[in-house]
Motif scaffolding. Structure first.
Motif, PDB file in Angstrom:
ATOM      1  N   SER A   1       0.823  -1.208   0.000  1.00  0.00           N
ATOM      2  CA  SER A   1       0.000   0.000   0.000  1.00  0.00           C
ATOM      3  C   SER A   1       0.856   1.256   0.000  1.00  0.00           C
ATOM      4  CB  SER A   1      -0.922   0.019   1.217  1.00  0.00           C
ATOM      5  OG  SER A   1      -0.175   0.240   2.416  1.00  0.00           O
ATOM      6  N   GLY A   2       2.060   1.141   0.556  1.00  0.00           N
ATOM      7  CA  GLY A   2       2.956   2.289   0.581  1.00  0.00           C
ATOM      8  C   GLY A   2       2.565   3.376   1.565  1.00  0.00           C
ATOM      9  N   LYS A   3       1.667   3.072   2.496  1.00  0.00           N
ATOM     10  CA  LYS A   3       1.241   4.062   3.486  1.00  0.00           C
ATOM     11  C   LYS A   3       2.289   4.168   4.589  1.00  0.00           C
ATOM     12  CE  LYS A   3      -3.702   3.413   2.599  1.00  0.00           C
ATOM     13  NZ  LYS A   3      -5.011   3.050   3.182  1.00  0.00           N
ATOM     14  N   VAL A   4       3.010   5.282   4.588  1.00  0.00           N
ATOM     15  CA  VAL A   4       4.146   5.451   5.485  1.00  0.00           C
ATOM     16  C   VAL A   4       3.737   5.339   6.945  1.00  0.00           C
ATOM     17  CG1 VAL A   4       5.969   7.038   6.215  1.00  0.00           C
ATOM     18  CG2 VAL A   4       5.364   6.860   3.795  1.00  0.00           C
ATOM     19  N   ARG A   5       2.616   5.937   7.298  1.00  0.00           N
ATOM     20  CA  ARG A   5       2.183   5.902   8.701  1.00  0.00           C
ATOM     21  C   ARG A   5       1.952   4.476   9.170  1.00  0.00           C
ATOM     22  NH1 ARG A   5      -3.203   8.943  11.245  1.00  0.00           N
ATOM     23  NH2 ARG A   5      -2.936   8.144  13.380  1.00  0.00           N
ATOM     24  N   ASP A   6       1.290   3.661   8.343  1.00  0.00           N
ATOM     25  CA  ASP A   6       1.010   2.274   8.731  1.00  0.00           C
ATOM     26  C   ASP A   6       2.294   1.448   8.798  1.00  0.00           C
ATOM     27  OD1 ASP A   6      -1.655   2.922   8.853  1.00  0.00           O
ATOM     28  OD2 ASP A   6      -2.134   2.115   6.860  1.00  0.00           O
ATOM     29  N   ILE A   7       3.206   1.710   7.873  1.00  0.00           N
ATOM     30  CA  ILE A   7       4.486   0.996   7.896  1.00  0.00           C
ATOM     31  C   ILE A   7       5.267   1.360   9.156  1.00  0.00           C
ATOM     32  CG2 ILE A   7       6.723   0.752   6.735  1.00  0.00           C
ATOM     33  CD1 ILE A   7       5.231   1.165   4.072  1.00  0.00           C
ATOM     34  N   TRP A   8       5.250   2.640   9.515  1.00  0.00           N
ATOM     35  CA  TRP A   8       5.958   3.074  10.714  1.00  0.00           C
ATOM     36  C   TRP A   8       5.360   2.446  11.974  1.00  0.00           C
ATOM     37  CZ3 TRP A   8      10.276   4.421  12.511  1.00  0.00           C
ATOM     38  CH2 TRP A   8      10.416   5.075  13.738  1.00  0.00           C
ATOM     39  N   GLN A   9       4.040   2.325  12.014  1.00  0.00           N
ATOM     40  CA  GLN A   9       3.401   1.677  13.153  1.00  0.00           C
ATOM     41  C   GLN A   9       3.825   0.215  13.263  1.00  0.00           C
ATOM     42  OE1 GLN A   9       1.522   3.042  15.597  1.00  0.00           O
ATOM     43  NE2 GLN A   9       1.899   5.033  14.644  1.00  0.00           N
TER      44      GLN A   9
END
Length: 355
Positions: free
Chosen positions: A61-69
């Motif tokens: 998905s490339g969603k930075v916030r979710d990856i960081w979580q």
């Protein structure tokens, strides 16, 4: 023993890892696995009793916030061991980020991306020219240092606790016709003919779909053949239930084919451009039909054959509906006919029963 497992990628890759987890569970007392996985397949990981926690890592998905979580969850606790069974640079980076003294994975000659091996301090050699199920099982046996028995295969899942009730009017076969590569599609006219054969033998057919193209094919099958029922779009859990209660399954190279094999269903896999020795279904009641066409397996997403052809893609021309049905009926009516793992290494079903 607390273990962090890194295994992302496709549904097939996830299912291929389950027997290795079962091996480890039987050899390591009190094993508790936290699995880092793509969100779309976390449901499968949660089915295994040795998996106590799942961390969804949404790289696609490339969603930075979710990856960081997800990264924060990976680093939130200490593990006895980290296992990267993916063998890619991206998976090795996340293994490196985890808090663990031992970080294990494939060595330089065994990894899909050799540079990944630089991130591990326990490196294992596993021949790349083997089926993914065998590779995962051999990797785990080296990481955890136990003797591996390849004569026994167990996905470790209790399907009666996972699947739900399903009442069908008559016995049915599931057609898994959808796949990601254009070159993997068995010809539509073959699916129509197979549905007619099923009808003449008293079987209904249920077809699934996930994309607009697959929905169009499923719709055409249901309109053309009165015994075909097109199912609504299913979750993985719902699909597992449909497959669990089927009399048998016919599938092209797709993730749900591997789920069918794990369910121990009579299954005929149809393979043209891909190599059954590395990506065929592995189970106790399955047969994989491999193309004998000159250029197969080509491992190409788009067929580039320029010669004459009777069907498209041409590598499927000798895998006829009649051959598929014959093999399926043998598996349904005579389970003892399945290939033994002793004859075919650890990969059962890499052969076909000639009509």
């Amino acid at each position: 023993m607390r273990v962090l497992l890194i295994k992302l990628s496709s549904m097939g890759d996830v299912i291929h890892t389950l027997p290795a987890i079962t091996d480890a569970m039987h050899n390591i007392p009190n094993l508790e696995i936290t699995w880092v996985i793509e969100p779309g397949f976390q449901e499968i990981a949660q089915w295994h009793p040795a998996v106590k926690e799942v961390i969804a890592l949404p790289l696609r998905s490339g969603k930075v916030r979710d990856i960081w979580q997800a990264i924060k969850r990976i680093r939130a606790q200490h593990y006895d061991l980290v296992v990267d069974s993916q063998g890619l640079l991206k998976s090795a980076i996340f293994a490196k980020l985890a808090k663990a003294k031992i970080k294990a994975g494939l060595d330089w000659t065994s990894s899909r991306e050799a540079i990944a091996s630089l991130f591990y301090n326990r490196k294992c050699t596993v021949n790349f020219q083997q089926h993914a199920v065998v590779r995962a099982r051999k990797l785990f046996s080296q990481v955890f240092r136990y003797q591996l028995d390849l004569s026994h295969l167990d996905y470790g899942l209790h399907w009666d606790q996972i699947t739900q009730s399903n009442v069908a009017e008559k016995p049915y076969i599931v057609f898994l016709h959808g796949t990601t590569w254009e070159s993997k599609h068995w010809p539509d006219e073959y699916w129509f003919a197979l549905a007619d054969i099923a009808a003449s033998n008293g079987y209904a057919v249920q077809v699934t779909w996930a994309t607009p193209e697959q929905k169009a094919r499923a719709t055409a099958l249901a309109q053309r053949c009165s015994n075909v029922q097109m199912l609504p779009h299913l979750t993985i859990q719902q699909a597992a239930t449909v497959l669990h209660h089927a009399q048998g399954v016919v599938a092209v190279d797709t993730g749900f084919a591997h789920l069918s094999a794990a369910l121990d269903k009579p299954l005929v896999g149809i393979y043209g451009p891909t190599d059954i020795k590395q990506s065929g279904t592995v189970g106790n009641r399955n047969v994989n039909l491999a193309s004998k066409f000159a250029c197969a397996p080509c491992e190409q997403r788009i067929c580039r054959y320029v010669g004459e052809r009777s069907v498209n893609p041409p590598c499927f021309q000798e895998i006829s509906p009649q051959l598929v049905w014959h093999n399926l009926m043998v598996l349904i009516k005579d389970p003892s006919s399945r290939p033994s793992r002793a004859e075919h290494g650890a990969v059962a079903g890499i052969c076909h029963i000639e009509s």
